[in-house]
Structure formats: structure tokens, C-alpha cells
Scaffold this motif. Structure first.
Motif, PDB file in Angstrom:
ATOM      1  N   LEU A   1      25.691  46.622  52.200  1.00  0.00           N
ATOM      2  CA  LEU A   1      25.620  46.277  50.776  1.00  0.00           C
ATOM      3  C   LEU A   1      26.843  45.419  50.466  1.00  0.00           C
ATOM      4  O   LEU A   1      27.809  45.876  49.844  1.00  0.00           O
ATOM      5  CB  LEU A   1      25.606  47.543  49.905  1.00  0.00           C
ATOM      6  N   VAL A   2      26.784  44.170  50.944  1.00  0.00           N
ATOM      7  CA  VAL A   2      27.962  43.300  50.912  1.00  0.00           C
ATOM      8  C   VAL A   2      28.534  43.133  49.502  1.00  0.00           C
ATOM      9  O   VAL A   2      29.748  43.149  49.311  1.00  0.00           O
ATOM     10  CB  VAL A   2      27.619  41.914  51.501  1.00  0.00           C
ATOM     11  N   MET A   3      27.637  43.009  48.506  1.00  0.00           N
ATOM     12  CA  MET A   3      28.139  42.724  47.155  1.00  0.00           C
ATOM     13  C   MET A   3      29.020  43.849  46.621  1.00  0.00           C
ATOM     14  O   MET A   3      29.818  43.639  45.732  1.00  0.00           O
ATOM     15  CB  MET A   3      26.980  42.427  46.192  1.00  0.00           C
ATOM     16  N   LEU A   4      28.869  45.061  47.199  1.00  0.00           N
ATOM     17  CA  LEU A   4      29.674  46.179  46.705  1.00  0.00           C
ATOM     18  C   LEU A   4      31.002  46.316  47.449  1.00  0.00           C
ATOM     19  O   LEU A   4      31.839  47.129  47.071  1.00  0.00           O
ATOM     20  CB  LEU A   4      28.885  47.491  46.821  1.00  0.00           C
ATOM     21  N   THR A   5      31.196  45.529  48.524  1.00  0.00           N
ATOM     22  CA  THR A   5      32.465  45.619  49.247  1.00  0.00           C
ATOM     23  C   THR A   5      33.521  44.718  48.611  1.00  0.00           C
ATOM     24  O   THR A   5      34.631  44.634  49.097  1.00  0.00           O
ATOM     25  CB  THR A   5      32.305  45.210  50.730  1.00  0.00           C
ATOM     26  N   GLY A   6      33.146  44.036  47.542  1.00  0.00           N
ATOM     27  CA  GLY A   6      34.087  43.136  46.885  1.00  0.00           C
ATOM     28  C   GLY A   6      34.563  43.674  45.553  1.00  0.00           C
ATOM     29  O   GLY A   6      34.005  44.632  45.019  1.00  0.00           O
ATOM     30  N   ILE A   7      35.619  43.044  45.030  1.00  0.00           N
ATOM     31  CA  ILE A   7      36.061  43.333  43.670  1.00  0.00           C
ATOM     32  C   ILE A   7      35.666  42.129  42.824  1.00  0.00           C
ATOM     33  O   ILE A   7      35.991  40.988  43.156  1.00  0.00           O
ATOM     34  CB  ILE A   7      37.579  43.577  43.614  1.00  0.00           C
ATOM     35  N   ARG A   8      34.920  42.409  41.784  1.00  0.00           N
ATOM     36  CA  ARG A   8      34.505  41.351  40.874  1.00  0.00           C
ATOM     37  C   ARG A   8      35.678  41.032  39.961  1.00  0.00           C
ATOM     38  O   ARG A   8      36.260  41.929  39.349  1.00  0.00           O
ATOM     39  CB  ARG A   8      33.319  41.866  40.063  1.00  0.00           C
ATOM     40  N   VAL A   9      36.049  39.762  39.901  1.00  0.00           N
ATOM     41  CA  VAL A   9      37.148  39.342  39.032  1.00  0.00           C
ATOM     42  C   VAL A   9      36.582  38.343  38.034  1.00  0.00           C
ATOM     43  O   VAL A   9      36.047  37.302  38.423  1.00  0.00           O
ATOM     44  CB  VAL A   9      38.294  38.710  39.852  1.00  0.00           C
ATOM     45  N   GLU A  10      36.671  38.699  36.754  1.00  0.00           N
ATOM     46  CA  GLU A  10      36.168  37.814  35.703  1.00  0.00           C
ATOM     47  C   GLU A  10      37.361  37.243  34.967  1.00  0.00           C
ATOM     48  O   GLU A  10      38.158  37.984  34.390  1.00  0.00           O
ATOM     49  CB  GLU A  10      35.282  38.595  34.731  1.00  0.00           C
ATOM     50  N   ILE A  11      37.464  35.928  35.010  1.00  0.00           N
ATOM     51  CA  ILE A  11      38.566  35.271  34.311  1.00  0.00           C
ATOM     52  C   ILE A  11      38.016  34.712  33.012  1.00  0.00           C
ATOM     53  O   ILE A  11      37.057  33.939  33.017  1.00  0.00           O
ATOM     54  CB  ILE A  11      39.178  34.164  35.193  1.00  0.00           C
ATOM     55  N   ASP A  12      38.605  35.180  31.911  1.00  0.00           N
ATOM     56  CA  ASP A  12      38.204  34.680  30.609  1.00  0.00           C
ATOM     57  C   ASP A  12      39.487  34.260  29.913  1.00  0.00           C
ATOM     58  O   ASP A  12      40.080  35.039  29.163  1.00  0.00           O
ATOM     59  CB  ASP A  12      37.464  35.785  29.842  1.00  0.00           C
ATOM     60  N   GLY A  13      39.958  33.055  30.206  1.00  0.00           N
ATOM     61  CA  GLY A  13      41.230  32.584  29.657  1.00  0.00           C
ATOM     62  C   GLY A  13      42.346  33.538  30.042  1.00  0.00           C
ATOM     63  O   GLY A  13      42.523  33.835  31.226  1.00  0.00           O
ATOM     64  N   PRO A  14      43.074  34.058  29.050  1.00  0.00           N
ATOM     65  CA  PRO A  14      44.247  34.879  29.349  1.00  0.00           C
ATOM     66  C   PRO A  14      43.916  36.319  29.757  1.00  0.00           C
ATOM     67  O   PRO A  14      44.826  37.113  29.963  1.00  0.00           O
ATOM     68  CB  PRO A  14      45.026  34.855  28.032  1.00  0.00           C
ATOM     69  N   THR A  15      42.639  36.680  29.841  1.00  0.00           N
ATOM     70  CA  THR A  15      42.270  38.037  30.236  1.00  0.00           C
ATOM     71  C   THR A  15      41.536  38.011  31.566  1.00  0.00           C
ATOM     72  O   THR A  15      40.619  37.211  31.767  1.00  0.00           O
ATOM     73  CB  THR A  15      41.341  38.681  29.186  1.00  0.00           C
ATOM     74  N   MET A  16      41.968  38.905  32.450  1.00  0.00           N
ATOM     75  CA  MET A  16      41.302  39.020  33.730  1.00  0.00           C
ATOM     76  C   MET A  16      40.686  40.417  33.772  1.00  0.00           C
ATOM     77  O   MET A  16      41.371  41.397  33.508  1.00  0.00           O
ATOM     78  CB  MET A  16      42.350  38.865  34.831  1.00  0.00           C
ATOM     79  N   THR A  17      39.398  40.508  34.071  1.00  0.00           N
ATOM     80  CA  THR A  17      38.747  41.808  34.172  1.00  0.00           C
ATOM     81  C   THR A  17      38.347  42.019  35.632  1.00  0.00           C
ATOM     82  O   THR A  17      37.760  41.132  36.235  1.00  0.00           O
ATOM     83  CB  THR A  17      37.488  41.865  33.290  1.00  0.00           C
ATOM     84  N   MET A  18      38.697  43.184  36.166  1.00  0.00           N
ATOM     85  CA  MET A  18      38.288  43.487  37.535  1.00  0.00           C
ATOM     86  C   MET A  18      37.334  44.679  37.511  1.00  0.00           C
ATOM     87  O   MET A  18      37.520  45.601  36.714  1.00  0.00           O
ATOM     88  CB  MET A  18      39.493  43.850  38.390  1.00  0.00           C
TER      89      MET A  18
END
Lengths: 370, 223
Positions: A149-166
């Protein structure tokens, strides 16, 4: 070429670069550590075609040259050098390392076979190393280990300007955290999937390094490569090309029960009672009145019980969890207090803390039979 | 990867000496340093080969022929004397993504250890990787009748049956464990393996990896 180096700085540079030496290289040359000189500097690097690491050192190099040395061997030698001053010299197919009264002579590897290192990605912003490390550590605990389940072995990082969501999830739990950073463009929006193992490793190594510069390479919206750099250390990693699950809809918006308690007390209690729980057997938690009572083990086998003081708002609830997953979340919080919010015994619990910012750790309960 | 099709003579010197007289052959020179000499038959098997690490030198012979010398630190040497080159090309194959079967096999073993009832009602795990003098038995289980030794494979072939047979022989000598039955658990069992296993009283069970992995109800997961 002759380089005079200082042992401790060489040791730390070699250690950094050798981290990503492939254990089982697809090509023998990749087991080598690449040394490239320019006037006044030497850079040490390794590359396994997924991840690259580069460390730079000031030295008395006078020209541009590249030499590839056996990586593990070099790392072992440098760690064992007896004297502060180190002389590294190479000529043709041999290299010599001298320090104090010891001298090592090693064969060099053919430099022309070494694949080109990925170019440094374009910087897009800066984040304090400690903030990066904290955020990654809190999220990475929920990442999946199953390579199918390759997609779950990663950390999703969402960059929205000055905020980064992991975010990371293994389908049984989901961890989400936000962190502020200085993005070059406040309107920048990008979603990345970074191999969790690599991100944990890089952020841990750069945790004490002050500011970490993050860069991306590839077309906007289809980035191929992420880069991290801080204080003469650089690392790049290929991004995962897989679709991360749409996790936002999993985050509950309301709850019927909220329990707040001291993190250390509950963490220690879970650790104690789970001694008798086997890996996949649950810890049963009963939140009622001013008390959380936990039980593990059953029947003729060993059992344990412990209770912890809580402040409860809402309906009492009986619920069971995988103790390992509970411990992971509590340990990752790193705050004095933790709040657990519930709706039903079959719906996920959300762990948050006022001192942990936007951090949310969702944990699926275990169904109780009988 | 370099492909060389050439009329050549091959001399091997090492543990023994061998000569392949002049003929047209395919010579594969791989990025890992290995060299294989193939004829147009026997499938994947080369006529002669050198395993890495080895070094390849190319030089001109006295009569203008090309000589490829492959030497290994083990003292073996392959000399390929090329009289005519029919094809010579090199290709960068990039990184081989590789098969992930080791991981899957280990994962399969872990999943079966957690759900031994898949292999038979009433089975309970004694231990994983039960050590014996000839290697570890993947799973050792127990039910009301006795002990069961399980060999876990992705694709079970005759060698899997042989392996399990050896374990069973050894385990059955232990008066505490005996009688031990054998189960070959695999995602796929080859027909010969099934026949041989049947002959020896070993049960073959086909297991579904995806079903094992998602054995818990969807309601037990976030998604």
C-alpha cells in the motif's frame, strides 16, 4: 589532490553523507562515497537513486576534482582515526588517509561510472529545524509500513502559503499536524507525498540545525523531487507518485464525550497494563465519573487493571484500543495534558491537546467481542 | 547493459579449464560487472559466466582480433577472443524496481501467525520461526489433534515440499512434539508440488494475501 581536514568535522560530514549509502546497491558504484572538490571546499555525497545526501566542508582544495571511495569503509576508517589532523590524498586509483601515525590506503572506484547527482531543487521556503522535526515525528507514527500500500508509506505534505499541513495514516489511525513556515510565495499551493522513512530521517538529522530550506524540482503540480538543506548539509528525495487517501472527511466534527487527563499518567498506565496484552489484543477503557479505568488480558491468562483521574464532559463510554497505537499517540503529543474525544464505541477517537496546536490523532477502536 | 553478438572463442580458467570453440554467441556485459556468454538455446542458462566482482579489460590481439579479458579476485579468468562483431550496443536500463516477494512472504507469515484458523479450524500459534538444527520452521501451530508445521511460500514448488519434508522428519523425532503434521501454505501451489505433497501426506492450502491483510472488517478501519 591533497586535503588537510579536521577529524571531527570530517567525521560528522562523512556520517551525514553515508546515511543514504544503499545497503544493497543496484550498481556497485553506488556503494561509493563521492568526494568533489572546488577551490576551498570538498563536498561528500551518496546517492541510492531515491535519496541523495551531500555534506560540505571547508578545506584547502585548490582545483575541481572528483574521487569515489568505498563508502562504508571510509566511514569506518574516519570514525577510528586517532588524531585531530587528517590528511586525505589521492592519485590515480589509490587514496591515502593519514592521521597521527596511522595510514590507510584504499582503492578508488571509477568516477566516470557514478551517476549524476540530482540537481539542487529550487528553494521555496524556510522552516526552523526543530519545528520540522516535531511536526514530522508527531505525524510519522501513523504512517503505514506495508509496501503493497505504497500511498500509505508516505507523509502527505500540503503547502498552503505560510501553513504546512502533514498527514499520515495506516488505515487504523491518522495523524495530522500543521506547522507555520516562511514560504517564498503566500499563494503557493502544492501537495506532496514524501516517503515517511526519508522524511523522518532527514528531519531528525536536521532537528538541531537552525533553519532548514526546502526546495522542489519538477513542474508545478507534478513535482518529482524535494530537497532539504541546512548548514552545509543537503538531502534530496524522490516523491511518491501515488494518491493519498482523502483523509479530511475522516476527521469528526463533533463529539459526545470529552475526557481530559495528564498525558504522562495515562501513558504510563497504558504501558503497564499492556504488559499482559498480546500484540493484537485490546486494552479496554472505561471512561466514567472522574476516572478512566483500563483493563488488559482476559480469561485464564494474565490480566491487569489500572485507573487514572480524568475530567469528563458528556456521556460515559466503554471502548477498546490497540495498546501500541494508544502509546504511539500519547508519546507523540509531548504535552502535559491530553483530551480524548468520542462519539460511539465503534467510531474513531480523536486525541488532541491545547498545547499541541492543530495536532489530531485519530484512532480506530477495536471491536469488543463478548 | 551491453549486448555483444560476436563470433568468438571462449577460454575459462579457474576451478577447471574449459574451452568453447569459435562460434557466434551473445555476450551480456551487465552494469554490476558480470559477464555471461549465451548460445541460442538452454533458456536463461549461459554457456559460461563470471559473477561480480570482476574486472573487464578489452585489448587487441596479435592478429588484430579483439580480446575481452574478465578476471575475478577468486582467481578465475574468462578470455573471449572475438574474430567478428555482429552487434555491439549498450543500453542504460536505469534502476530495476525489483520484486518485493521477500517482503510479501514475511508479511504472509506474520498474517498467518495472527490468523492461524485460516489454515484449519481450532489451530493456535505456538511460535513463528521455530528453530531446528536445519533451519527455522515458519510457523508451528497446535490443535486438539497435535502439532502442525507450516511452510509459508508465495509460490510453492517441489523444493518447498522437500524443505517441509525435512523439517517434519526432524520434528517427528522429538517425542514431545510428535506426531507433527505438515501444511504448505502458499498463494499459489504448483501441480507437481501438490502431487508430491499429497504423496507425503502434506496438506496444501492456498491462501489469499489480500483477504488476510484485510481480514478485519472494514468497520475496524478508518477507511
Amino acid at each position: 589532490m591533497k586535503l588537510h581536514l579536521q577529524r571531527d568535522s570530517l567525521m560528522s560530514a562523512v556520517a551525514w553523507a553515508a546515511r543514504t549509502l544503499p545497503g544493497r546497491p543496484t550498481q556497485p558504484i553506488l556503494a561509493g562515497l563521492r568526494l568533489a572538490t572546488t577551490e576551498g571546499f570538498v563536498s561528500l555525497s551518496s546517492f541510492d537513486r531515491e535519496v541523495s545526501s551531500v555534506a560540505e566542508l571547508a578545506t584547502d582544495a585548490v582545483a575541481e576534482q572528483v574521487v569515489i571511495l568505498p563508502g562504508r569503509l571510509l566511514a569506518d576508517i574516519v570514525k577510528a582515526l586517532p588524531h585531530d589532523d587528517v590528511l586525505l590524498e589521492w592519485e590515480g586509483t589509490r587514496a591515502t588517509i593519514r592521521s597521527g601515525k596511522v595510514s590507510f590506503s584504499l582503492p578508488t572506484l571509477p568516477a566516470e561510472e557514478y551517476p549524476p547527482l540530482p540537481a539542487d531543487p529550487q528553494p521555496i521556503g524556510v522552516i526552523p529545524g526543530a519545528d520540522l522535526a516535531r511536526c514530522v515525528t508527531q505525524v510519522a507514527i501513523a504512517s503505514g509500513k506495508d509496501e503493497s500500500l505504497v500511498m500509505l508509506t508516505g507523509i502527505r505534505v500540503e503547502i498552503d502559503g505560510p501553513t504546512m499541513t502533514m498527514a499520515a495514516t495506516d488505515r487504523y489511525r491518522l495523524a495530522v499536524q500543521e506547522v507555520a513556515w516562511r514560504c517564498d510565495d503566500d499563494t503557493r499551493q502544492t501537495n506532496l507525498l514524501i516517503p515517511a522513512r526519508t522524511l523522518v530521517d532527514v528531519s531528525r538529522s536536521m532537528g538541531q540545525a537552525g533553519d532548514v530550506t526546502i526546495g522542489l524540482a519538477g513542474d508545478a503540480g507534478a513535482e518529482r523531487l524535494i530537497g532539504f538543506s541546512a548548514q552545509g548539509r543537503r538531502s534530496t528525495s524522490r516523491l511518491l507518485d501515488a494518491e493519498f487517501p482523502k483523509y479530511r472527511s475522516l476527521l469528526p466534527t463533533e463529539s459526545t464525550t470529552e475526557a481530559t487527563m495528564a498525558t504522562t499518567a495515562v501513558l504510563e498506565a497504558v504501558r503497564r497494563v499492556s504488559i499482559v496484552a498480546e500484540r493484537t489484543t485490546p486494552v479496554r477503557c472505561s471512561f466514567a465519573g472522574g476516572e478512566l479505568s483500563m483493563r488488559a488480558g482476559s480469561g485464564d491468562d494474565a490480566t491487569a487493571e489500572e485507573s487514572v483521574e480524568i475530567s469528563l464532559a458528556g456521556d460515559p463510554i466503554e471502548i477498546a484500543f490497540n495498546p501500541g497505537f494508544l502509546i504511539d499517540g500519547l508519546a507523540a503529543l509531548g504535552t502535559a495534558e491530553v483530551t480524548m474525544a468520542f462519539t460511539e464505541p465503534r467510531k474513531p477517537m480523536v486525541m488532541t491537546s491545547e498545547q499541541a496546536g492543530a495536532y489530531r490523532y485519530l484512532l480506530m477502536p477495536i471491536r469488543l467481542t463478548g | 547493459m551491453r549486448l555483444l553478438i560476436a563470433r568468438c572463442r571462449v577460454d575459462y580458467a579457474g576451478r577447471l579449464a574449459a574451452v568453447l570453440p569459435e562460434a557466434v554467441r551473445l555476450i551480456l556485459i551487465k552494469a554490476d560487472g558480470s559477464v555471461c556468454v549465451h548460445a541460442d538455446d538452454r533458456a536463461y542458462k549461459p554457456l559460461n559466466w563470471m559473477n561480480p566482482p570482476c574486472t573487464l579489460r578489452e585489448e587487441a590481439g596479435p592478429a588484430g582480433e579483439r580480446i575481452l579479458r574478465v578476471d575475478s579476485p577468486r582467481g578465475e579468468g574468462l578470455t573471449i577472443t572475438v574474430s567478428e562483431v555482429l552487434h555491439d550496443s549498450s543500453h542504460d536500463l536505469g534502476v530495476e524496481p525489483g520484486s518485493t516477494k521477500d517482503g510479501v512472504e514475511a508479511e504472509l507469515q506474520r498474517l498467518l501467525a495472527e490468523q492461524p484458523e485460516v489454515l484449519g479450524a481450532g489451530l493456535r500459534l505456538i511460535r513463528r520461526e521455530h528453530p531446528t538444527a536445519i533451519g527455522p520452521v515458519d510457523l508451528l501451530l497446535r490443535d486438539a489433534v497435535g502439532v502442525v508445521a507450516v511452510e509459508v511460500k508465495r509460490h510453492a514448488g517441489i523444493d518447498g515440499v522437500e524443505q517441509l519434508t525435512r523439517y517434519l522428519e526432524l520434528l517427528n523425532r522429538d517425542p514431545i512434539l510428535a506426531p507433527v503434521r505438515g501444511v504448505l501454505a502458499a498463494q499459489q501451489v504448483r501441480p507437481q508440488a501438490r502431487t508430491l505433497a499429497g504423496e507425503r501426506g502434506i496438506a496444501c492450502i492456498v491462501v489469499d494475501y489480500a483477504a488476510l491483510r484485510d481480514a478485519d472488517e472494514p468497520g475496524d478501519r478508518l477507511f
